[in-house]
Design an enzyme around this catalytic site. Structure first.
Site, PDB file in Angstrom:
ATOM      1  N   LEU A  62       3.567   3.076  -5.655  1.00  0.00           N
ATOM      2  CA  LEU A  62       2.923   4.012  -6.594  1.00  0.00           C
ATOM      3  C   LEU A  62       1.409   3.792  -6.683  1.00  0.00           C
ATOM      4  CD1 LEU A  62       3.057   6.068  -8.956  1.00  0.00           C
ATOM      5  CD2 LEU A  62       3.563   4.131 -10.461  1.00  0.00           C
ATOM      6  N   GLY A  71       0.789  -1.233   0.000  1.00  0.00           N
ATOM      7  CA  GLY A  71       0.000   0.000   0.000  1.00  0.00           C
ATOM      8  C   GLY A  71       0.817   1.276   0.000  1.00  0.00           C
ATOM      9  N   ASN A 122       0.781   1.275 -18.441  1.00  0.00           N
ATOM     10  CA  ASN A 122       1.873   2.011 -17.770  1.00  0.00           C
ATOM     11  C   ASN A 122       1.299   3.029 -16.783  1.00  0.00           C
ATOM     12  OD1 ASN A 122       4.474   1.451 -19.640  1.00  0.00           O
ATOM     13  ND2 ASN A 122       2.586   1.511 -20.827  1.00  0.00           N
ATOM     14  N   ILE A 123       1.795   2.972 -15.548  1.00  0.00           N
ATOM     15  CA  ILE A 123       1.261   3.835 -14.490  1.00  0.00           C
ATOM     16  C   ILE A 123       2.288   4.935 -14.183  1.00  0.00           C
ATOM     17  CG2 ILE A 123       0.288   3.822 -12.148  1.00  0.00           C
ATOM     18  CD1 ILE A 123       0.386   0.635 -12.514  1.00  0.00           C
ATOM     19  N   GLY A 167      -0.511   2.007  -4.554  1.00  0.00           N
ATOM     20  CA  GLY A 167      -1.089   2.190  -3.218  1.00  0.00           C
ATOM     21  C   GLY A 167      -1.318   3.671  -2.920  1.00  0.00           C
ATOM     22  N   PRO A 219      -3.366  -3.218 -15.312  1.00  0.00           N
ATOM     23  CA  PRO A 219      -3.129  -1.816 -15.687  1.00  0.00           C
ATOM     24  C   PRO A 219      -2.090  -1.710 -16.799  1.00  0.00           C
ATOM     25  CG  PRO A 219      -2.420  -2.262 -13.410  1.00  0.00           C
ATOM     26  CD  PRO A 219      -2.653  -3.576 -14.081  1.00  0.00           C
ATOM     27  N   TYR A 278       9.095 -12.789 -13.798  1.00  0.00           N
ATOM     28  CA  TYR A 278       8.008 -11.936 -13.299  1.00  0.00           C
ATOM     29  C   TYR A 278       6.685 -12.290 -13.972  1.00  0.00           C
ATOM     30  CZ  TYR A 278       5.523  -7.398 -12.746  1.00  0.00           C
ATOM     31  OH  TYR A 278       4.605  -6.402 -12.481  1.00  0.00           O
ATOM     32  N   ARG A 289       2.638   4.499 -26.181  1.00  0.00           N
ATOM     33  CA  ARG A 289       2.238   3.848 -24.929  1.00  0.00           C
ATOM     34  C   ARG A 289       0.929   4.456 -24.414  1.00  0.00           C
ATOM     35  NH1 ARG A 289       5.611   0.952 -26.501  1.00  0.00           N
ATOM     36  NH2 ARG A 289       7.544   0.254 -25.496  1.00  0.00           N
TER      37      ARG A 289
HETATM   38  P1  NDP Z   1       6.048  -0.266  -5.877  1.00  0.00           P
HETATM   39  O1  NDP Z   1       7.422  -0.844  -6.124  1.00  0.00           O
HETATM   40  O2  NDP Z   1       5.878   1.217  -5.946  1.00  0.00           O
HETATM   41  O3  NDP Z   1       5.551  -0.787  -4.447  1.00  0.00           O
HETATM   42  C1  NDP Z   1       5.684  -2.129  -4.076  1.00  0.00           C
HETATM   43  C2  NDP Z   1       4.965  -2.316  -2.767  1.00  0.00           C
HETATM   44  O4  NDP Z   1       5.085  -3.697  -2.383  1.00  0.00           O
HETATM   45  C3  NDP Z   1       5.540  -1.491  -1.628  1.00  0.00           C
HETATM   46  O5  NDP Z   1       4.515  -1.091  -0.757  1.00  0.00           O
HETATM   47  C4  NDP Z   1       6.459  -2.501  -0.932  1.00  0.00           C
HETATM   48  O6  NDP Z   1       6.684  -2.187   0.431  1.00  0.00           O
HETATM   49  C5  NDP Z   1       5.643  -3.772  -1.086  1.00  0.00           C
HETATM   50  N1  NDP Z   1       6.427  -4.997  -1.005  1.00  0.00           N
HETATM   51  C6  NDP Z   1       7.428  -5.399  -1.851  1.00  0.00           C
HETATM   52  N2  NDP Z   1       7.936  -6.583  -1.438  1.00  0.00           N
HETATM   53  C7  NDP Z   1       7.230  -6.948  -0.317  1.00  0.00           C
HETATM   54  C8  NDP Z   1       7.286  -8.055   0.570  1.00  0.00           C
HETATM   55  N3  NDP Z   1       8.181  -9.065   0.387  1.00  0.00           N
HETATM   56  N4  NDP Z   1       6.441  -8.095   1.632  1.00  0.00           N
HETATM   57  C9  NDP Z   1       5.546  -7.090   1.830  1.00  0.00           C
HETATM   58  N5  NDP Z   1       5.433  -6.016   1.014  1.00  0.00           N
HETATM   59  C10 NDP Z   1       6.271  -5.940  -0.041  1.00  0.00           C
HETATM   60  O7  NDP Z   1       5.045  -1.015  -6.848  1.00  0.00           O
HETATM   61  P2  NDP Z   1       3.842  -0.398  -7.714  1.00  0.00           P
HETATM   62  O8  NDP Z   1       2.938   0.376  -6.839  1.00  0.00           O
HETATM   63  O9  NDP Z   1       4.437   0.207  -8.929  1.00  0.00           O
HETATM   64  O10 NDP Z   1       3.126  -1.745  -8.180  1.00  0.00           O
HETATM   65  C11 NDP Z   1       1.999  -2.286  -7.500  1.00  0.00           C
HETATM   66  C12 NDP Z   1       1.468  -3.441  -8.295  1.00  0.00           C
HETATM   67  O11 NDP Z   1       1.118  -2.988  -9.597  1.00  0.00           O
HETATM   68  C13 NDP Z   1       2.458  -4.582  -8.472  1.00  0.00           C
HETATM   69  O12 NDP Z   1       1.784  -5.810  -8.305  1.00  0.00           O
HETATM   70  C14 NDP Z   1       2.946  -4.411  -9.898  1.00  0.00           C
HETATM   71  O13 NDP Z   1       3.311  -5.646 -10.448  1.00  0.00           O
HETATM   72  C15 NDP Z   1       1.739  -3.816 -10.573  1.00  0.00           C
HETATM   73  N6  NDP Z   1       2.010  -3.001 -11.766  1.00  0.00           N
HETATM   74  C16 NDP Z   1       2.803  -1.869 -11.718  1.00  0.00           C
HETATM   75  C17 NDP Z   1       3.023  -1.116 -12.874  1.00  0.00           C
HETATM   76  C18 NDP Z   1       3.827   0.161 -12.857  1.00  0.00           C
HETATM   77  O14 NDP Z   1       3.940   0.808 -13.925  1.00  0.00           O
HETATM   78  N7  NDP Z   1       4.376   0.586 -11.730  1.00  0.00           N
HETATM   79  C19 NDP Z   1       2.442  -1.511 -14.163  1.00  0.00           C
HETATM   80  C20 NDP Z   1       1.595  -2.666 -14.089  1.00  0.00           C
HETATM   81  C21 NDP Z   1       1.411  -3.376 -12.933  1.00  0.00           C
HETATM   82  P3  NDP Z   1       7.860  -1.136   0.859  1.00  0.00           P
HETATM   83  O15 NDP Z   1       7.406   0.230   0.426  1.00  0.00           O
HETATM   84  O16 NDP Z   1       7.951  -1.264   2.322  1.00  0.00           O
HETATM   85  O17 NDP Z   1       9.102  -1.593   0.136  1.00  0.00           O
END
Ligand code: NDP
Length: 312
Positions: A8, A5, A163-164, A10, A161, A134, A206
């Protein structure tokens, strides 16, 4: 409860629910970070579910990264995501969560495909080899959603989603996504009085979604989308923009007055990955997306104001 949460996506959900009347009146949100427990570990995951007893779960936590780390650490990307997803999904079953929405990505689609891609094509061929660890781990979420529904009647689904971008992104130039990387480069070029260098020709297309729009749509999915099959959450095909136009929008949002230069000796990557949002348009026809100009302005302003602490 929102796993991952603090990332990005979250942050986008949090910004949406902080002003959404329905959420404020009738819902209570918990945003988890890795500090609340390591979801790769079943006992830690169980402890989180015991503590918060969530009725609904949005599952975002994942090991995510750019092209180079995906290429180098395929085993870790596969194993860590499989462990995280398996623990979260199994706990949702054990603790009788009413609904689970997990997050896939358009980069898990087959490498060789026709365009536009849609929800039915996830498993139609191997993903690009660069991110197969992945991609296969993510695809298993969709497989398990159907298995859990068939065997246990669980109400699990997923979103895809495109590209975010937005506030709270990872602005790493070397290992981040294209827009946050360009925002960071533009910031540096402005400080140094230099040109803004964009890798490649700028011609690839994109679809970009602002993280607060995605947050709103994920909450809509939780409340209103009741199928097990995934749904693409994206702007329309007509809203695809070129990297060149995106770079110019960033330059404008940053009040950057230097030149935008294209380093054509650098690789372009895939020319396009067009995704079809017909299912979303059919189910949620009134949703209004934030314009890229407004979304980028918010992301650029946030980056400048939070330069010291932003992930980069
Ligand atoms: P971020 O890298 O910004 O955030 C990842 C989150 O996961 C953080 O809150 C992190 O916690 C938490 N996390 C990572 N590893 C663990 C673990 N082992 N245990 C508990 N928590 C963990 O990711 P995004 O917000 O970008 O992505 C969110 C989702 O969206 C993902 O599933 C991703 O695959 C998907 N997605 C993202 C895209 C993008 O463009 N960013 C595109 C398409 C899909 P902490 O902050 O403490 O490290």
């Amino acid at each position: 409860m929102v796993t991952g949460g603090t990332g990005l996506v979250g942050c986008g959900i949090k910004e949406f629910v902080d002003t959404d009347p329905e959420a404020q009146k009738n819902e209570e949100y918990i945003f988890l970070s890795s500090k609340d427990g390591d979801l790769r570990d079943m006992e830690s995951t169980k402890a989180i579910f015991e503590k918060y007893k969530p009725t609904h779960v949005i599952h975002l936590a994942a090991r995510v990264g750019g092209l180079f780390s995906n290429l180098k650490y395929k085993v870790e990307f596969f194993r860590e995501n499989i462990l995280i997803n398996d623990n979260v999904m199994e706990c949702c079953r054990i603790y009788k969560v009413e609904k689970l929405v997990s997050c896939l990505s358009t980069c898990i689609f087959p490498d060789k495909t026709t365009y536009p891609i849609d929800e039915t094509m996830v498993h139609n061929g191997p993903p690009h080899t660069s991110n197969e660890g992945y991609a296969y781990a993510k695809r298993m979420i969709d497989v398990l959603n159907r298995c859990y529904k068939g065997e246990y009647g669980c109400n699990f689904t997923s979103v895809i989603p495109t590209n975010i971008y937005g506030k709270g992104d990872n602005f790493s130039i070397d290992n981040g996504h294209v827009l946050p990387g360009l925002i960071h480069k533009c910031y540096k070029a402005k400080q140094a009085g230099e040109d803004l260098h964009v890798w490649g020709t700028g011609s690839p297309l994109r679809q970009f979604i602002y993280n607060v729009d995605l947050g709103a749509l994920m909450i809509w999915t939780m409340r209103n989308y009741h199928e097990v099959d995934p749904i693409i959450l994206s702007v329309g095909e007509e809203d695809e923009v070129s990297i060149a136009d995106a770079a110019k929008m960033i330059a404008s949002a940053m009040n950057f007055e230097g030149n935008v230069v294209f380093d054509t000796d650098k690789s372009d990557g895939q020319f396009k990955k067009t995704a079809c949002n017909d299912l979303l348009k059919k189910k949620n026809p009134d949703f209004k997306f934030t314009s890229m100009q407004d979304g980028l302005k918010a992301a650029c302003d946030w980056f400048c104001e939070n330069y010291e602490t932003a992930r980069k």
